[in-house]
Design an enzyme around this catalytic site. Structure first.
Site, PDB file in Angstrom:
ATOM      1  N   SER A 127       0.881  -1.189  -0.132  1.00 35.85           N
ATOM      2  CA  SER A 127      -0.024  -0.004  -0.104  1.00 35.85           C
ATOM      3  C   SER A 127       0.882   1.282  -0.095  1.00 35.85           C
ATOM      4  CB  SER A 127      -1.137   0.023   1.198  1.00 35.85           C
ATOM      5  OG  SER A 127      -0.428   0.316   2.546  1.00 35.85           O
ATOM      6  N   LYS A 165       1.255   4.120   7.198  1.00 36.22           N
ATOM      7  CA  LYS A 165       0.649   5.073   6.277  1.00 36.22           C
ATOM      8  C   LYS A 165       0.943   6.429   6.769  1.00 36.22           C
ATOM      9  CE  LYS A 165      -2.262   1.856   4.669  1.00 36.22           C
ATOM     10  NZ  LYS A 165      -1.789   1.050   5.258  1.00 36.22           N
TER      11      LYS A 165
END
Length: 207
Positions: A127, A165
């Site tokens: 991701s 993230k």
């Protein structure tokens, strides 16, 4: 450097006292701390100076200090960082602490600089691929509980899961954990449901 256990103990105490007080102990203070005679401490100190483990400035009180070339056994190697588990760069995974280490000396030459309260995680998932963070990479993180918008963080969710993230705080009060891959949707989380564990400061990759 061949030191006896007693010499090593004295050397460690001198270092610790200098760190705590900002100055070196006297011979008598060392003797009192260690429960030995002043003569015994003096003999050990002279031996340490001859071996190059201790440095003393002539005619100056409280000038004993550990040689910068000496690394005591309890000092962390500058290239050996704790590998505390894996971090999801996809869906969050359960945060598990493993008792392993990643030694950067085996990867980089010359060795890197001293760690700044750092830890290492192995990446799982893709991701963060657009930030050049790939599955199997190691991310070096600095321990922190706060981060600026746009920084890549290790975020611990209240479910006990952790993820890597980019962090953004939105005007509505929520936290957005943004992936760097169009195939993944951002995570919108209430601020009391997420804790910052660290900030990304480096990526290590082997081929």
């Amino acid at each position: 450097m061949n030191l006896t256990p007693k010499q090593l103990h004295i050397l460690t105490r001198i270092r610790d006292i200098r760190l705590a007080r900002g100055y070196s102990p006297t011979m008598q203070e060392l003797a009192d701390e260690l429960g030995v005679s002043k003569v015994t401490v003096f003999e050990h100190v002279e031996a340490l100076i001859k071996k190059g483990a201790l440095v003393r400035q002539p005619n100056k009180a409280r000038s004993l200090e550990v040689s910068p070339e000496v690394e005591l056994p309890d000092e962390t190697r500058s290239t050996r960082l704790p590998l505390v588990g894996s971090i999801a760069a996809g869906s969050p995974i359960e945060a598990v602490e493993d008792r392993e280490h990643l030694d950067l000396e085996t990867i980089f030459t010359p060795p890197g600089t001293s760690p700044r309260n750092t830890f290492v995680l192995r990446v799982r998932g893709d991701s963060m691929i657009d930030e050049q963070i790939r599955d199997g990479d190691y991310v070096v993180c600095e321990k922190a509980s706060q981060a600026r918008n746009g920084q890549t963080v290790v975020a611990l969710l209240d479910t006990g899961e952790a993820t890597l993230k980019k962090l953004y705080r939105e005007k509505d009060g929520r936290v957005r954990l943004q992936p760097a891959n169009e195939a993944y949707e951002p995570m919108w989380i209430e601020p009391d449901r997420v804790q910052i564990q660290g900030i990304l400061i480096g990526v290590v990759r082997t081929y």
